[in-house]
Design a protein around this motif. Structure first.
Motif, short mmCIF file in Angstrom:
data_model
loop_
_atom_site.label_atom_id
_atom_site.label_comp_id
_atom_site.label_asym_id
_atom_site.label_seq_id
_atom_site.Cartn_x
_atom_site.Cartn_y
_atom_site.Cartn_z
N THR A 219 36.69 76.93 34.89
CA THR A 219 38.27 77.97 35.43
C THR A 219 39.22 77.46 34.84
N SER A 220 39.97 76.25 34.09
CA SER A 220 41.13 76.01 33.35
C SER A 220 41.00 76.59 32.16
N LEU A 221 39.70 75.97 31.40
CA LEU A 221 38.76 76.57 29.93
C LEU A 221 38.97 77.96 30.47
N ALA A 222 38.73 78.77 30.29
CA ALA A 222 38.17 80.53 30.69
C ALA A 222 39.83 80.71 30.73
N LEU A 223 40.81 80.74 31.64
CA LEU A 223 41.99 80.71 31.29
C LEU A 223 42.52 80.84 29.91
N MET A 224 42.38 79.33 29.05
CA MET A 224 43.17 79.09 28.25
C MET A 224 42.33 80.13 27.05
N GLY A 225 41.06 80.55 27.13
CA GLY A 225 40.37 81.22 25.92
C GLY A 225 39.75 79.81 25.51
N LEU A 226 39.38 78.94 26.18
CA LEU A 226 38.87 77.53 25.55
C LEU A 226 37.18 77.33 25.89
N LEU A 227 36.19 78.52 26.41
CA LEU A 227 35.42 78.19 26.50
C LEU A 227 34.29 77.67 25.71
N PRO A 228 32.97 77.40 25.70
CA PRO A 228 31.96 77.51 24.89
C PRO A 228 32.11 78.43 24.18
N LYS A 229 31.96 79.15 22.73
CA LYS A 229 31.52 80.79 22.59
C LYS A 229 30.14 80.80 22.89
N THR A 230 28.99 80.14 23.44
CA THR A 230 28.21 80.82 23.95
C THR A 230 28.41 81.64 25.13
N ALA A 231 29.39 81.21 26.45
CA ALA A 231 30.20 81.33 27.50
C ALA A 231 30.50 82.96 27.74
N ILE A 232 30.47 83.60 28.28
CA ILE A 232 30.49 84.83 28.48
C ILE A 232 31.31 84.79 29.99
N ARG A 233 32.61 85.03 29.41
CA ARG A 233 33.92 85.25 30.57
C ARG A 233 33.95 86.53 30.59
N THR A 234 34.39 86.77 32.58
CA THR A 234 34.98 88.03 32.56
C THR A 234 34.89 87.92 33.86
N ALA A 235 36.60 89.24 34.03
CA ALA A 235 37.24 89.60 34.95
C ALA A 235 37.42 90.96 35.65
N GLU A 236 37.85 91.02 36.56
CA GLU A 236 38.76 92.36 36.79
C GLU A 236 40.12 92.26 36.54
#
Length: 76
Positions: free
Chosen positions: A51-68
């Protein structure tokens, strides 16, 4: 005016793996106003770090982040 400095709505993270898609984070929503502190707690492996990594844009390249909505200090 006491607007949130961080507003997150329905955050989801999907990670493709060889057998399908892993859904480590589903439907996280929260907001933090100036002067507040947010603590995310849970057992090991429940998605706190992702969750923290997603907010900072630091997820692994293969991860897909979505949010309203992910809004930080007025910026999407």
């Amino acid at each position: 005016m006491n607007e949130p400095i961080l507003d997150v709505r329905n955050l989801q993270i999907d990670i493709p793996i060889s057998t399908g898609i892993l859904h480590p984070v589903r439907g996280i929503s929260f907001s933090v106003k100036r002067g507040e502190t947010l603590c995310i707690v849970g057992e090991s492996g429940c998605g706190k770090s992702l969750t923290s990594l997603a907010l900072m844009g630091l997820l692994p390249k293969t991860a897909i982040r979505t949010a309203e909505k992910i809004n930080f200090m007025g910026q999407d």
